[in-house]
Motif scaffolding. Structure first.
Motif, PDB file in Angstrom:
ATOM      1  N   ASN A 135       0.837  -1.202   0.000  1.00 34.92           N
ATOM      2  CA  ASN A 135       0.000   0.000   0.000  1.00 34.92           C
ATOM      3  C   ASN A 135       0.875   1.256   0.000  1.00 34.92           C
ATOM      4  O   ASN A 135       0.512   2.285   0.571  1.00 34.92           O
ATOM      5  CB  ASN A 135      -0.931   0.009   1.224  1.00 34.92           C
ATOM      6  CG  ASN A 135      -2.062  -0.992   1.099  1.00 34.92           C
ATOM      7  OD1 ASN A 135      -2.769  -1.024   0.081  1.00 34.92           O
ATOM      8  ND2 ASN A 135      -2.243  -1.835   2.101  1.00 34.92           N
ATOM      9  N   GLY A 136       2.002   1.169  -0.682  1.00 31.92           N
ATOM     10  CA  GLY A 136       2.953   2.272  -0.668  1.00 31.92           C
ATOM     11  C   GLY A 136       2.696   3.361  -1.677  1.00 31.92           C
ATOM     12  O   GLY A 136       3.451   4.325  -1.757  1.00 31.92           O
ATOM     13  N   HIS A 137       1.605   3.234  -2.450  1.00 33.09           N
ATOM     14  CA  HIS A 137       1.365   4.157  -3.562  1.00 33.09           C
ATOM     15  C   HIS A 137       0.493   5.344  -3.206  1.00 33.09           C
ATOM     16  O   HIS A 137       0.176   6.154  -4.073  1.00 33.09           O
ATOM     17  CB  HIS A 137       0.743   3.392  -4.730  1.00 33.09           C
ATOM     18  CG  HIS A 137      -0.535   2.673  -4.389  1.00 33.09           C
ATOM     19  ND1 HIS A 137      -0.578   1.571  -3.577  1.00 33.09           N
ATOM     20  CD2 HIS A 137      -1.804   2.913  -4.752  1.00 33.09           C
ATOM     21  CE1 HIS A 137      -1.819   1.154  -3.459  1.00 33.09           C
ATOM     22  NE2 HIS A 137      -2.600   1.961  -4.153  1.00 33.09           N
ATOM     23  N   TYR A 138       0.060   5.472  -1.945  1.00 28.36           N
ATOM     24  CA  TYR A 138      -0.732   6.651  -1.570  1.00 28.36           C
ATOM     25  C   TYR A 138      -0.560   6.967  -0.089  1.00 28.36           C
ATOM     26  O   TYR A 138      -0.015   6.172   0.675  1.00 28.36           O
ATOM     27  CB  TYR A 138      -2.209   6.458  -1.921  1.00 28.36           C
ATOM     28  CG  TYR A 138      -2.984   5.467  -1.068  1.00 28.36           C
ATOM     29  CD1 TYR A 138      -3.772   5.903  -0.004  1.00 28.36           C
ATOM     30  CD2 TYR A 138      -2.970   4.098  -1.344  1.00 28.36           C
ATOM     31  CE1 TYR A 138      -4.512   5.014   0.756  1.00 28.36           C
ATOM     32  CE2 TYR A 138      -3.700   3.196  -0.597  1.00 28.36           C
ATOM     33  CZ  TYR A 138      -4.469   3.658   0.462  1.00 28.36           C
ATOM     34  OH  TYR A 138      -5.197   2.769   1.220  1.00 28.36           O
ATOM     35  N   ILE A 139      -0.985   8.166   0.275  1.00 31.95           N
ATOM     36  CA  ILE A 139      -0.942   8.653   1.655  1.00 31.95           C
ATOM     37  C   ILE A 139      -2.327   9.199   1.977  1.00 31.95           C
ATOM     38  O   ILE A 139      -2.870  10.001   1.222  1.00 31.95           O
ATOM     39  CB  ILE A 139       0.105   9.772   1.821  1.00 31.95           C
ATOM     40  CG1 ILE A 139       1.498   9.264   1.421  1.00 31.95           C
ATOM     41  CG2 ILE A 139       0.131  10.293   3.247  1.00 31.95           C
ATOM     42  CD1 ILE A 139       2.502  10.381   1.267  1.00 31.95           C
ATOM     43  N   ASP A 140      -2.907   8.780   3.093  1.00 33.36           N
ATOM     44  CA  ASP A 140      -4.276   9.217   3.385  1.00 33.36           C
ATOM     45  C   ASP A 140      -4.629   8.916   4.840  1.00 33.36           C
ATOM     46  O   ASP A 140      -4.047   8.034   5.469  1.00 33.36           O
ATOM     47  CB  ASP A 140      -5.259   8.500   2.452  1.00 33.36           C
ATOM     48  CG  ASP A 140      -6.548   9.279   2.223  1.00 33.36           C
ATOM     49  OD1 ASP A 140      -6.682  10.392   2.775  1.00 33.36           O
ATOM     50  OD2 ASP A 140      -7.410   8.789   1.462  1.00 33.36           O
ATOM     51  N   GLY A 141      -5.598   9.670   5.355  1.00 31.64           N
ATOM     52  CA  GLY A 141      -6.157   9.379   6.665  1.00 31.64           C
ATOM     53  C   GLY A 141      -5.812  10.404   7.722  1.00 31.64           C
ATOM     54  O   GLY A 141      -4.950  11.268   7.537  1.00 31.64           O
TER      55      GLY A 141
ATOM     56  N   THR B 154       5.267   0.726  -7.476  1.00 33.08           N
ATOM     57  CA  THR B 154       5.377  -0.650  -7.935  1.00 33.08           C
ATOM     58  C   THR B 154       4.326  -1.507  -7.237  1.00 33.08           C
ATOM     59  O   THR B 154       4.316  -1.608  -6.009  1.00 33.08           O
ATOM     60  CB  THR B 154       6.775  -1.218  -7.606  1.00 33.08           C
ATOM     61  OG1 THR B 154       7.774  -0.379  -8.165  1.00 33.08           O
ATOM     62  CG2 THR B 154       6.929  -2.621  -8.167  1.00 33.08           C
ATOM     63  N   ALA B 155       3.455  -2.109  -8.028  1.00 30.80           N
ATOM     64  CA  ALA B 155       2.464  -3.025  -7.453  1.00 30.80           C
ATOM     65  C   ALA B 155       3.170  -4.301  -7.020  1.00 30.80           C
ATOM     66  O   ALA B 155       3.978  -4.858  -7.765  1.00 30.80           O
ATOM     67  CB  ALA B 155       1.383  -3.339  -8.480  1.00 30.80           C
TER      68      ALA B 155
END
Length: 413
Positions: free
Chosen positions: A190-196, A253-254
């Motif tokens: 889950n390194g492809h976004y920042i949220d929360g 990278t997925a």
């Protein structure tokens, strides 16, 4: 000291392919469709890059902090796809004096929250010291005689995944006892976004130990650098830290995890949904525990069947001996076929609260909900009837501040 390692020597399994996504790491960032590169290029995990750290362990008394994901991958077709890090190091003549085990235990088969006892590993006869039992932090006595500690555990990129806290306390104990730490890096699925929402001062706990958002977009190696650099360890101590980095990896990278990182995260879909569904753990809604679709479905006896078309009955199973609403019919949603997320989905939580027939007890485990959320603010916003847009607007300043901190410690693009 990052070196290029020949993939013929230290490649991940052939099932691990490199995918490149055009992603952004903004709040609730949207992602275009993933573009698959025709050329296969395996990610090389830190553990596989033995030439980077093996000599640092020679003639030392070594402790390993690990679990079932602490493996070195093998190349070629047929036979075993990997060996456990401990077995591999021992076969290379490294003296493994002790193993420290996090939540779920050294072999990764204990329930969430289940206390782990000290033991002997049946396969190696090495002493296993629990860091999820009577203490979270190694004591000076437990570290007596240890010259160096190797940390190698697969993270999933969500703040409340407790391996981050285990790493924090290991680093802190090692700093206090002048013991170097080597972190063998692994990809963040889950390194492809920042949220929360952020953890607010005074609300720190073992599931929310640092001032970061729920999804922080860093590998565990980068996160270790941030813990050290920001002086988050007790009294501002810093440990002697070495991170063995990944090869052929970016945050876009997925990555399909080849091993289940914990009992209730059985596949890629559950790992992708976990940051969005874990807050249900602090409510009366079951997030799939006690089924074969953990963190891919959710439901409760108190959600209206007219609005929730998926039904299930939680039963005891691997990773959930006593699941929430055991033996009761639950109404909810099956998310196992939904598109992968590139931001948190809080609409499921808001809708469940607004539609439950048991609203007064929805947050009956509210203390746990607040710990997961990082403060009582999110629960209060939901109870006050705030919209999703209104709630997310309150995250912006914290996310912006965190991104400025984060970028100081990034190893990968």
């Amino acid at each position: 000291m990052k070196k290029t390692i020949k993939l013929t020597m230290f490649a991940a399994p052939c099932m691990l392919l490199l995918f490149v996504s055009i992603l952004s790491c903004g709040q609730g960032s949207k992602t275009s469709k993933k573009e698959t590169i025709v050329e296969e290029k395996g990610i090389v995990v830190g553990a596989n890059q033995t030439e980077e750290y093996l000599e640092l362990l020679r003639n030392k008394n070594v402790a390993v902090v690990g679990n079932n994901t602490s493996v070195i991958f093998k190349t070629g077709n047929g036979g075993e796809r990997y060996t456990h890090l401990v077995d591999s190091l021992m076969s290379s003549g490294i003296n493994i004096s002790k193993v420290f085990a996090p939540e779920h235990g050294f072999r990764g088969d204990a329930d969430a929250g289940e206390k782990i006892k000290d033991s002997k590993d049946s396969q190696t006869n090495i002493s296993v010291v629990s860091l999820y039992g009577s203490n979270y932090k190694p004591s000076a006595d437990q570290l007596d005689g240890i010259d160096i500690v190797v940390f190698d555990i697969q993270d999933v990129g969500a703040r409340f995944y407790t391996y981050l806290s285990t790493m924090h306390y290991v680093m802190e104990a090692c700093a206090e006892n002048d013991i170097p730490v080597i972190v063998l890096d692994r990809p963040n699925p889950n390194g492809h976004y920042i949220d929360g929402p952020m953890v607010e001062n005074g609300n720190e706990s073992f599931v929310s130990l640092h001032p970061v958002p729920i999804v922080y977009g860093m590998t565990i190696g980068e996160y270790a650098k941030m813990i050290n650099g920001e002086k988050w360890l007790k009294n501002g101590v810093q440990c002697d830290l070495t991170v063995v980095p990944l090869e052929n990896y970016t945050h876009n990278t997925a990555y399909s995890l080849p091993l289940r990182p914990s009992p209730n995260l059985p596949n890629d879909k559950s790992i992708n949904l976990y940051p969005s569904l874990c807050l249900f753990e602090g409510t009366d809604v079951n997030s799939g525990r006690g089924t074969e679709k953990q963190f891919q479905i959710f439901g409760s006896p108190f959600l209206p069947q007219a609005s929730y078309d998926h039904t299930f009955v939680p039963e005891p199973n691997f990773g959930a001996k006593t699941p929430k609403h055991l033996g009761e019919e639950c109404y909810g949603l099956d998310l196992s076929k939904t598109q992968d997320l590139d931001s948190l989905n809080f609409s499921w939580l808001l809708d469940a609260y607004n539609l439950t027939t048991n609203k007064e007890n929805f947050f009956k485990r509210y203390k746990h909900f607040d710990r997961l959320a990082g403060s009582e603010k999110l629960r209060e916003q939901i109870e006050q009837g705030k919209t999703l847009a209104e709630i997310k607007a309150t995250w912006k300043s914290g996310l912006d501040e965190f991104k400025n901190v984060r970028k100081k410690y990034l190893i990968y693009e």
